[in-house]
Design a protein around this motif. Sequence first.
Motif, PDB file in Angstrom:
ATOM      1  N   PHE A   1     -68.979  -8.647  41.941  1.00 43.18           N
ATOM      2  CA  PHE A   1     -70.304  -8.051  41.784  1.00 43.18           C
ATOM      3  C   PHE A   1     -70.633  -7.845  40.308  1.00 43.18           C
ATOM      4  CE2 PHE A   1     -73.267  -4.524  41.298  1.00 43.18           C
ATOM      5  CZ  PHE A   1     -74.331  -4.999  42.059  1.00 43.18           C
TER       6      PHE A   1
ATOM      7  N   TYR B   1     -72.188 -10.880  39.230  1.00 39.43           N
ATOM      8  CA  TYR B   1     -73.573 -10.961  39.684  1.00 39.43           C
ATOM      9  C   TYR B   1     -74.471 -10.099  38.810  1.00 39.43           C
ATOM     10  CZ  TYR B   1     -77.493 -11.164  42.980  1.00 39.43           C
ATOM     11  OH  TYR B   1     -78.717 -11.373  43.572  1.00 39.43           O
TER      12      TYR B   1
ATOM     13  N   ARG C   1     -73.595  -2.560  47.137  1.00 38.86           N
ATOM     14  CA  ARG C   1     -74.450  -2.746  45.958  1.00 38.86           C
ATOM     15  C   ARG C   1     -75.154  -4.111  46.000  1.00 38.86           C
ATOM     16  NH1 ARG C   1     -70.301   0.464  42.628  1.00 38.86           N
ATOM     17  NH2 ARG C   1     -71.554   2.211  41.851  1.00 38.86           N
ATOM     18  N   TYR C   2     -74.419  -5.124  46.423  1.00 44.61           N
ATOM     19  CA  TYR C   2     -75.002  -6.462  46.519  1.00 44.61           C
ATOM     20  C   TYR C   2     -76.121  -6.478  47.555  1.00 44.61           C
ATOM     21  CZ  TYR C   2     -75.346 -11.409  47.799  1.00 44.61           C
ATOM     22  OH  TYR C   2     -75.799 -12.670  48.106  1.00 44.61           O
TER      23      TYR C   2
ATOM     24  N   SER D   1     -78.808 -16.469  45.776  1.00 46.31           N
ATOM     25  CA  SER D   1     -78.109 -15.649  44.787  1.00 46.31           C
ATOM     26  C   SER D   1     -76.964 -16.372  44.091  1.00 46.31           C
ATOM     27  CB  SER D   1     -77.582 -14.371  45.447  1.00 46.31           C
ATOM     28  OG  SER D   1     -76.521 -14.661  46.355  1.00 46.31           O
TER      29      SER D   1
END
Length: 473
Positions: free
Chosen positions: A264, A267, A324-325, A364
């Motif tokens: 993450f 990301y 969170r993603y 994503s």
Amino acid sequence: MKYVSTRGAANLGQFSEVLLMGLAPDGGLAMPEHLPTFSPQELEDLRRLKYADLAFAVMRPFITDIPEADLRRLLHETYRPEVFHSPDITPVTPLGNSGLFLLELSNGPSLAFKDMAMQFLGQVFEYVLEQRDEYLNILGATSGDTGSAAEYAMLNKPRVNVFMLSPHGRMSAFQQAQMFSLQEPNIFNIAVEGVFDDCQDLVKAVNADAGFKATYRIGAVNSINWARVLAQAVYYFRAYFALDLPAGAEVDFCVPSGNFGNVFAGYLAKKMGLPVGQLVVASNENDVLHEFFSTGAYQVRPGERVAKTSSPSMDIGKASNFERYLYLIAGESGEQVAGWWQAVGRGEVVNLGGTPHWNAVQASGFVAGRSTHADRLRTIAHVDRQYGRLIDPHTADGVLVGQHFQRPGVPMVCLETALPAKFEETVLEAAGRRPERPERFRDIEQQGRHGVVLPNDVQALKTYIREQLEQKI
């Protein structure tokens, strides 16, 4: 910069508040109210910065309540060559001409990538607590490496006590010895009769008791702590610049993943403007994340279904940072995330396949693969034979899956998660030789053990914490 919860609560405060908070009051995770981005020219301006200065540039937009000079000092005290045993801090090493690269993250005090963020946490915890004249009792859970990294970072920090939960009998002998050999007045090791997810659930249950949490000043160092995710994003920038590619050229990253915090962070770097192409999630036999990114279905695995594998730090059936993603995938809708997590809590399958949210997932850049014990052995042996480099079993998961998703002309950077010395039995089985270990850890398994074994019971854990803290008064 102010922070909000992934489940909808607003006004969590600024960085220092969420640093000490752990879970948000509604059970969610802290997220910044917006994600700042770098323009292509601003990225170019970061290219030649030393690691500590790059860390300042990446982290400063999120940490606005610490004076600039103090934050710079904390980062320079954290990211020193003598701590990470390299002037580059996180060297990038090619594996021959294969197009694969290793991002070396395991040269710190505990020999695992967790040091990259945890060393910063040690510095910033101490700073914030001194500014406030407060104390903090950290409650954490580890599947292997978080525990030792946290404890090494908090040594000689008189304002912090660490209560670290680990799954009894499920870590390597080296990992166990790193933690349980410590005999420091502020370190408390607790082996839980269960799996990592049980440890993680206990941490969340204690955090959910607002009265207990407030009375005993409970905080967190697990990857639910936003400061860890933020610090980890820095090495994605550093790796990208180390490859010295033309401006705007893409790089793919493959990340061995269990709790989803490390990937993450990649990301987050991508959302900030770093030209990241694919983010490849490498799972072991506990393939909840692989299943989601392949099918759209997310279903946590109960403890009895979490396999004990030779890459034990990834033996996780419930990825905490995945929330969170999904928050970003849901367009920052706390209400949507709260609904999904209520379903997850009931043991239901959350299936995004065929929905607009699944389109956002596919856009994503995430893809996923899985590895088995036999795959790990073959990969460790191949990398040793072909490139003269021993890697640990988690990194082997990453190299194997990374190879599968390589794109012509695009570097694939595989994140090293630990030195092979931490898993020497598996490495010996694969390569026929024992990995070298730093002199300071030569006989660590023979040192005394300090800690307790507790049942998987939140009341037993609370009683233990209460008793230990009352003895210190």
